[in-house]
Every structure is written in structure tokens, then in C-alpha cells.
Design a protein around this motif. Structure first.
Motif, mmCIF file in Angstrom:
data_model
loop_
_atom_site.group_PDB
_atom_site.id
_atom_site.type_symbol
_atom_site.label_atom_id
_atom_site.label_comp_id
_atom_site.label_asym_id
_atom_site.label_seq_id
_atom_site.Cartn_x
_atom_site.Cartn_y
_atom_site.Cartn_z
ATOM 1 N N SER A 85 0.914 -1.365 -0.029
ATOM 2 C CA SER A 85 -0.073 0.075 0.138
ATOM 3 C C SER A 85 0.637 1.222 -0.048
ATOM 4 O O SER A 85 0.138 2.369 -0.173
ATOM 5 C CB SER A 85 -0.907 -0.180 1.254
ATOM 6 O OG SER A 85 -0.194 0.005 2.360
ATOM 7 N N SER A 86 2.131 1.296 0.229
ATOM 8 C CA SER A 86 3.202 2.302 0.258
ATOM 9 C C SER A 86 4.332 2.089 -0.531
ATOM 10 O O SER A 86 4.682 0.771 -0.698
ATOM 11 C CB SER A 86 3.213 2.642 1.808
ATOM 12 O OG SER A 86 4.074 1.550 2.335
ATOM 13 N N VAL A 87 5.080 3.012 -0.929
ATOM 14 C CA VAL A 87 6.280 2.960 -1.381
ATOM 15 C C VAL A 87 7.333 2.434 -0.448
ATOM 16 O O VAL A 87 7.128 2.526 0.524
ATOM 17 C CB VAL A 87 6.800 4.353 -2.011
ATOM 18 C CG1 VAL A 87 5.772 4.710 -3.079
ATOM 19 C CG2 VAL A 87 6.856 5.121 -0.956
ATOM 20 N N PRO A 88 8.331 1.817 -1.166
ATOM 21 C CA PRO A 88 9.383 1.175 -0.239
ATOM 22 C C PRO A 88 10.185 2.298 0.440
ATOM 23 O O PRO A 88 10.233 3.185 0.070
ATOM 24 C CB PRO A 88 10.236 0.345 -0.900
ATOM 25 C CG PRO A 88 9.893 0.877 -2.463
ATOM 26 C CD PRO A 88 8.587 1.251 -2.468
ATOM 27 N N ASP A 89 10.765 1.976 1.550
ATOM 28 C CA ASP A 89 11.661 2.592 2.450
ATOM 29 C C ASP A 89 12.681 3.655 1.428
ATOM 30 O O ASP A 89 13.075 4.438 1.588
ATOM 31 C CB ASP A 89 12.447 2.202 3.452
ATOM 32 C CG ASP A 89 11.124 2.023 4.727
ATOM 33 O OD1 ASP A 89 10.168 2.599 4.586
ATOM 34 O OD2 ASP A 89 11.534 0.882 5.232
ATOM 35 N N PRO A 92 13.215 6.721 -4.245
ATOM 36 C CA PRO A 92 13.748 8.090 -4.438
ATOM 37 C C PRO A 92 12.854 9.355 -3.440
ATOM 38 O O PRO A 92 13.628 10.022 -3.001
ATOM 39 C CB PRO A 92 13.803 8.329 -5.791
ATOM 40 C CG PRO A 92 13.707 6.986 -6.431
ATOM 41 C CD PRO A 92 12.839 6.171 -5.540
ATOM 42 N N GLU A 93 11.775 9.231 -3.409
ATOM 43 C CA GLU A 93 10.933 10.144 -2.844
ATOM 44 C C GLU A 93 11.234 10.125 -1.216
ATOM 45 O O GLU A 93 10.691 10.522 -0.374
ATOM 46 C CB GLU A 93 9.481 10.069 -2.904
ATOM 47 C CG GLU A 93 8.944 8.567 -2.675
ATOM 48 C CD GLU A 93 9.052 7.998 -4.221
ATOM 49 O OE1 GLU A 93 7.737 7.168 -4.520
ATOM 50 O OE2 GLU A 93 9.895 7.828 -4.685
ATOM 51 N N ASN A 94 11.678 8.973 -0.601
ATOM 52 C CA ASN A 94 12.051 8.782 0.954
ATOM 53 C C ASN A 94 13.623 9.207 1.031
ATOM 54 O O ASN A 94 13.953 8.791 2.262
ATOM 55 C CB ASN A 94 11.713 7.321 1.339
ATOM 56 C CG ASN A 94 10.169 7.137 1.149
ATOM 57 O OD1 ASN A 94 9.615 8.265 1.641
ATOM 58 N ND2 ASN A 94 10.007 6.005 1.024
ATOM 59 N N THR A 168 6.339 8.050 9.886
ATOM 60 C CA THR A 168 5.269 6.913 10.671
ATOM 61 C C THR A 168 5.887 5.697 10.374
ATOM 62 O O THR A 168 6.175 5.258 9.152
ATOM 63 C CB THR A 168 3.925 7.004 9.891
ATOM 64 O OG1 THR A 168 3.325 8.283 10.120
ATOM 65 C CG2 THR A 168 2.966 5.899 10.346
ATOM 66 N N PRO A 169 6.307 4.870 11.559
ATOM 67 C CA PRO A 169 7.097 3.503 11.148
ATOM 68 C C PRO A 169 5.883 2.568 10.485
ATOM 69 O O PRO A 169 4.627 2.781 10.650
ATOM 70 C CB PRO A 169 7.114 3.043 12.582
ATOM 71 C CG PRO A 169 7.100 4.278 13.266
ATOM 72 C CD PRO A 169 6.311 5.238 12.858
ATOM 73 N N ARG A 170 6.610 1.753 9.716
ATOM 74 C CA ARG A 170 5.919 0.664 9.042
ATOM 75 C C ARG A 170 5.117 -0.507 10.264
ATOM 76 O O ARG A 170 5.920 -0.501 10.968
ATOM 77 C CB ARG A 170 6.663 -0.207 8.005
ATOM 78 C CG ARG A 170 6.998 0.738 6.761
ATOM 79 C CD ARG A 170 7.905 -0.239 6.017
ATOM 80 N NE ARG A 170 7.961 0.682 4.552
ATOM 81 C CZ ARG A 170 7.097 0.665 3.676
ATOM 82 N NH1 ARG A 170 6.049 0.038 3.600
ATOM 83 N NH2 ARG A 170 7.282 1.316 2.527
ATOM 84 N N GLU A 171 3.768 -0.620 9.850
ATOM 85 C CA GLU A 171 3.374 -1.728 10.869
ATOM 86 C C GLU A 171 4.211 -3.074 10.578
ATOM 87 O O GLU A 171 4.094 -3.394 9.200
ATOM 88 C CB GLU A 171 1.732 -1.867 10.578
ATOM 89 C CG GLU A 171 1.203 -0.566 10.851
ATOM 90 C CD GLU A 171 -0.317 -0.498 10.655
ATOM 91 O OE1 GLU A 171 -0.758 -1.747 10.566
ATOM 92 O OE2 GLU A 171 -1.003 0.485 11.122
#
Length: 219
Positions: A85-89, A92-94, A168-171
Motif C-alpha cells: 500500500s506504500s512505497v518502499p523505504d 527516491p521520494e524517501n 510513521t513507522p511501518r506496521e
């Protein structure tokens, strides 16, 4: 912790007879050896076969442990195949910051605290223990400072860097499921199996029907 980028038996032949006698007088019957006789003489006495008594088929639904085990594996496999549901850590945007030496990027830090670097940089930095309790952007900042100090470089904060309060840490995914989840998963698994069986039977019936109505017009 620093993560670096970068394998006969031949048939037995009887020799041809050299005797000058007639062909029929030279032939001898072949007598099977004891092992052949023993093997060929083995028979099953059907009257001695007895049916099993007291045995009954066991369904997975009747075994709580097996049922829950199958349901757990079903849940895990479906969660693994689900899209993220989200981009990986390390997208580039992280990016949190970059460490440069002589204008060249030798290490990249990400908002979650992970990092990537060249082999040469990793060799120079060596073993580096992260402080306990640090995570996210705070960890990324600490690592960036340590890398720059050991490599003689500079830290350049990226426009995509965020603060610790914004992170926000990943669950973490748990493999412990409730009674309701396991029961629902087992029923869903049974439904999937029934659907797959019905589709296979339908395809087989259709292929049989098509084979029965086909005709050869080549005559």
C-alpha cells in the motif's frame, strides 16, 4: 548496522552350436533357475485378504491443529501476494540525505533510517553500531554525520527529508491470528478449492462434448 550497495547389464547371448549334428538334436530346453521359479510362482491368496476394520477417513476439518495450520498458511500466502500500500523505504521520494566526498555521492540515507553506500565507502567506515533507541529520521541523521566524519565528506539534506515527528513507522506483520480469522480463512480456503474443482470439471465436460461432436470432413 550498515547495508552495502552493491552422473547394464548386457543381455546374455548363447553361442551358436558348432555341432555337426542335426539342428533339432542340438537344441536343449531352457530350464529356469530357482530364483525365476520362485518369483514366477508367487501368488496372492485372495481368500486370506481381510478388510480393514475400525478405519475411517479423517478430514482436516476434524483436526483442530491441522485446520488452524492450513488456515494460517492460507492467510500468510494471501497477505504476501497482496500489493504493497506504500512505497518502499529506499524509494527516491524517501531520501533523507546524501554524503558526498569530492562532489561524488558515496552514501544515501533514507527517512526510515536505512542507508546505501559504495563498496569503497563501506570498507572505510567499517563496523558501526547504531545507538539503541534511534530510528527513522533521527537514525538517518546520526548515520549521515558518522559517515561524513569517517569519510571526510559532507552531508547534504534532501528536499524529501522529513522530521522525526512526521515519520510513521511501518506496521509489522503478525502471524498470530484470532479464532475468527482462522475460521474464516479455513472456510475461504474450502470455497476456493470447491470453485477450482468445479472449473476443472466444467472444462473437462466441455472438452469431452467438443470431442464428441467433432467430425472428420477430409473424406
Amino acid at each position: 548496522m550498515i547495508s552495502g550497495v552493491s552422473n547394464g547389464a548386457l543381455p546374455q547371448l548363447r553361442p551358436a552350436s558348432t555341432s555337426t549334428s542335426s539342428a533339432t538334436s542340438g537344441l536343449q530346453p531352457v530350464v529356469p533357475d530357482a530364483s525365476d521359479a520362485a518369483t514366477g510362482g508367487f501368488r496372492i491368496d485372495v481368500s486370506q485378504v481381510k478388510p480393514l476394520t475400525g478405519a475411517k477417513p479423517i478430514s482436516a476439518a476434524d483436526d483442530p491443529f491441522l485446520r488452524d495450520l492450513m488456515a494460517t498458511h492460507w492467510l500468510i500466502s494471501h497477505e504476501t501476494s497482496a500489493p504493497e500500500s506504500s512505497v518502499p523505504d529506499n524509494a527516491p521520494e524517501n531520501v533523507y540525505a546524501q554524503v558526498k566526498v569530492d562532489g561524488k555521492v558515496v552514501a544515501t540515507l533514507y527517512n526510515a533510517g536505512s542507508s546505501a553506500m559504495t563498496n569503497q565507502a563501506a570498507a572505510k567506515i567499517g563496523k558501526l553500531e547504531d545507538p539503541p533507541g534511534l530510528s527513522g529520521p533521527d537514525l538517518a541523521q546520526w548515520r549521515a554525520d558518522q559517515y561524513a566524519e569517517r569519510l571526510g565528506g559532507t552531508v547534504e539534506k534532501a528536499p524529501t527529508a522529513i522530521t522525526q515527528s512526521q515519520w510513521t513507522p511501518r506496521e509489522s506483520k503478525s502471524t498470530t491470528y484470532s479464532r475468527e480469522q482462522l475460521d474464516a480463512a479455513f472456510q475461504a480456503m474450502l470455497a476456493e478449492g470447491q470453485k477450482a474443482t468445479a472449473q476443472q470439471q466444467s472444462s473437462y465436460a466441455a472438452s469431452r462434448a467438443q470431442a464428441g461432436t467433432s467430425a472428420d470432413f477430409s473424406a
